[in-house]
Write a protein that holds these residues in place. Structure first.
Motif, short mmCIF file in Angstrom:
data_model
loop_
_atom_site.label_atom_id
_atom_site.label_comp_id
_atom_site.label_asym_id
_atom_site.label_seq_id
_atom_site.Cartn_x
_atom_site.Cartn_y
_atom_site.Cartn_z
N ASN A 1 0.67 4.05 -2.70
CA ASN A 1 0.37 5.58 -3.11
C ASN A 1 1.41 6.40 -2.76
O ASN A 1 1.27 7.53 -3.06
CB ASN A 1 -0.07 5.85 -1.19
N TRP B 1 1.41 7.02 -6.58
CA TRP B 1 0.25 7.51 -6.68
C TRP B 1 0.29 8.91 -6.15
O TRP B 1 0.09 10.00 -7.47
CB TRP B 1 -1.22 7.41 -5.72
N ARG C 1 0.79 -1.28 -0.29
CA ARG C 1 0.13 -0.21 0.20
C ARG C 1 0.83 1.31 -0.02
O ARG C 1 0.65 2.33 -0.75
CB ARG C 1 -0.59 0.01 0.91
N TRP D 1 -3.92 9.54 -0.55
CA TRP D 1 -3.57 7.97 0.23
C TRP D 1 -4.20 7.16 -0.17
O TRP D 1 -5.33 7.10 0.57
CB TRP D 1 -3.22 9.43 1.98
#
Length: 135
Positions: free
Chosen positions: A6, A9, A2, A51
């Motif tokens: 994130n 991203w 993750r 996030w």
């Protein structure tokens, strides 16, 4: 995983741009004073759009008809252009194989942009835990 998604991203998936867009919407809502609840919702979505992996939106149990009516006003004031930003960014990212997860994350944020009031951002791991009574 993750954290890696994130971070990618944030820089390549449009997280910074979308966070700034939600921040601008929040500032406009705070300046107009009457729309301060919309500004709070916009800041919540800014945090979520910075996030998004490992988090989701769930309905607040106490949200009533007032939040539904306020959401209609939200769509007219800011929701449509924020949702359009997610759609355009998502389609653009889905043009490449590497960008597909980020494009899908943008599409996941479209309903949040349209209907933010009466929802809260929670960690996905919290959804799997049984509800515990307060001590």
């Amino acid at each position: 995983m993750r954290v890696i998604l994130n971070l990618l991203w944030l820089f390549f998936g449009g997280g910074i741009v979308l966070g700034i867009a939600y921040g601008i919407a929040a500032l406009v809502c705070f300046v107009l004073i009457v729309t301060i609840p919309f500004g709070v919702a916009s800041l919540r979505l800014a945090y979520y759009s910075l996030w998004p992996f490992g988090r989701t939106l769930v309905a607040k149990p106490g949200a009533g008809i007032g939040s539904g009516l306020a959401n209609i006003l939200w769509v007219l004031l800011a929701g449509w252009w924020l949702a359009l930003t997610h759609i355009v960014t998502g389609v653009t990212l889905c043009l490449t194989v590497i960008g597909i997860p980020f494009g899908l994350a943008n599409f996941k944020l479209v309903p949040a942009a349209f209907w933010p009031l009466g929802r809260e951002v929670v960690d996905v791991a919290d959804l799997r835990r049984p509800n515990l009574a307060p001590a």
